[in-house]
Design an enzyme around this catalytic site. Structure first.
Site, PDB file in Angstrom:
ATOM      1  CB  CYS A 106      31.825  22.786  47.015  1.00  0.00           C
ATOM      2  SG  CYS A 106      33.596  22.909  46.698  1.00  0.00           S
ATOM      3  CD  GLU A 397      48.541  41.103  38.179  1.00  0.00           C
ATOM      4  OE1 GLU A 397      48.249  40.798  36.998  1.00  0.00           O
ATOM      5  OE2 GLU A 397      49.002  42.212  38.499  1.00  0.00           O
TER       6      GLU A 397
END
Length: 427
Positions: A106, A397
């Protein structure tokens, strides 16, 4: 928790909402509680929108800003483990964060914490790789690797090896904070890749706690201060020069507008690049037993242990878990439960009182592939990330799904690590 000014540190606190917009005094009751919660969310959202529009929050916070009450809980926890009182020095905390994020390559988090590591006085030579750090941090590599990819392998022997007597041993309090940091950054790496944040640069002018120096969240919400420089990528016409910190492998791109962007190579902090996630359910070894929540749960065991060994962190983590499961969803609570339990199942954790047939009923195959990619091997350099299905989903969402993945993974790692610590303590 309050920041040094009592209002506006890294986290958007409940204190902030009440000080800047105190709720009306009236008899308590369900209606009043609902009004206070709505007001609190409205003010938190206004604070985040103001800072986001002015470039005053990092890319991760911008992604989470559509769920302000959860973001408040997340930032409060992150600030506590990285900046507040604790047994580990600040340099160790950011270096452990680098080690954790590097397990999933990452780059966003590795670069972010490399920059913060230098800001708090860390030795630049440590950024050459694990071979350049004290043996205590090198010894943490095995636990870091196991928790990141195969947490069911976490055993009492890992804890015992770190706590053994000697000059380079860890104290129990230090190890607990390190475990929380590792789990936090592993799971945050999943969110970063799932939300596409890893493609964003890491600007230097953001303060270590995530907001511009001297920038008050309350003032930002009320529009009472001038805006800091926006966090936009400098244009191609902007003059820049590359600078390499001597001997540490951390690069800075410096622009003539005063902005510098860090980049660091995660691979230099990995000792076993071939170690990764394996299917727990397909393992042939019979000595890896399913972790049954009825025998060791967060509510009954993990919470009390971590809170006793690392003061107040249990409450902060518990608030995160409750906040993410309380977020409204058009798909209902059954779907959220299916996502959570599916992630835990892939990591070897089972609930005796749950019908796992609901997972297949509620989650489409594409959704399961996405969840598995983000939760188990988010490293985009190894397996391409399956796109999130359900095209009609609103952006908030989609973020909600990634938050559920992050928090379920966080709790799973903590359960395995805390159970191993418990086994060490009672042995």
């Amino acid at each position: 928790f309050d920041g040094p000014c009592g209002i506006c540190q890294h986290a958007l606190t409940y204190r902030l909402c009440h000080l800047s917009h105190p709720p009306p005094v009236s008899p308590s009751g369900p209606v009043q509680v609902t009004k206070v919660n709505a007001e609190k969310e409205r003010v938190s959202l206004r604070c985040m929108k103001a800072l986001t529009s002015r470039g005053g929050v990092d890319a991760v916070s911008q992604q989470m800003a559509s769920h302000p009450q959860y973001l408040e809980s997340f930032l409060r926890t992150q600030h506590y483990i990285l900046h507040m009182d604790g047994p580990l020095p600040l340099q160790y905390r950011h270096y452990i964060a680098i080690m954790a994020a590097a397990q999933h390559h990452c780059g966003y988090l590795v670069s972010l914490h490399s920059a913060q590591f230098l800001r708090v006085g860390g030795d630049p030579l440590w950024l050459q790789g694990l071979e350049a750090v004290p043996p205590r941090l090198q010894h943490l590599d095995q636990l870091n690797k196991v928790l990141a990819h195969q947490p069911w392998l976490t055993a009492r022997s890992h804890i015992q090896a770190l706590l053994k007597t000697g000059e380079q041993c860890w104290s129990l309090a230090e190890l607990v904070q390190a475990v929380v940091l590792l789990a936090h950054c592993h799971s945050l790496s999943s969110f970063v890749f799932g939300s596409g944040t890893d493609a964003d640069p890491v600007p230097l002018h953001i303060a270590p706690n995530g907001t511009p120096p001297g920038y008050c969240l309350c003032d930002a919400a009320n529009g009472n201060v001038s805006a800091p420089p926006p966090l936009t990528t400098p244009s191609e016409h902007t003059t820049r020069r590359w600078v390499r910190a001597v001997g540490c492998g951390l690069y800075q791109t410096e622009y003539d507008i005063g902005q510098m962007i860090y980049s660091a190579d995660p691979s230099r902090f990995i000792t076993d690049p071939e170690f990764g996630y394996q299917e727990f359910a397909r393992r042939e070894e019979d000595h890896f037993q399913v972790f049954r929540v009825q025998d060791y749960s967060w509510e009954d065991h993990g919470f009390s242990l971590v809170n006793r060994l690392y003061s107040d962190i249990g409450h902060l983590l518990d608030d995160r878990f409750r906040s993410v499961t309380a977020l409204p969803s058009s798909h209902g609570p059954d779907l959220k439960r299916a996502i959570w339990n599916y992630i835990h199942c892939m990591l070897g954790i089972r609930y005796d009182d749950y019908d796992y047939g609901e997972v297949n009923q509620l989650l489409e195959r594409e959704m399961k592939l996405y969840i598995k990619s983000v939760a188990c091997y988010p490293d985009a350099t190894k397996i391409p990330l399956c796109p999130l299905p359900w095209a009609p989903l609103k952006p908030s969402e989609r973020i909600h799904v990634n938050l559920l993945i992050m928090e379920a993974r966080l709790q799973a790692e903590l359960l395995y690590a805390l159970r191993a610590i418990t086994q060490y303590m009672i042995a």
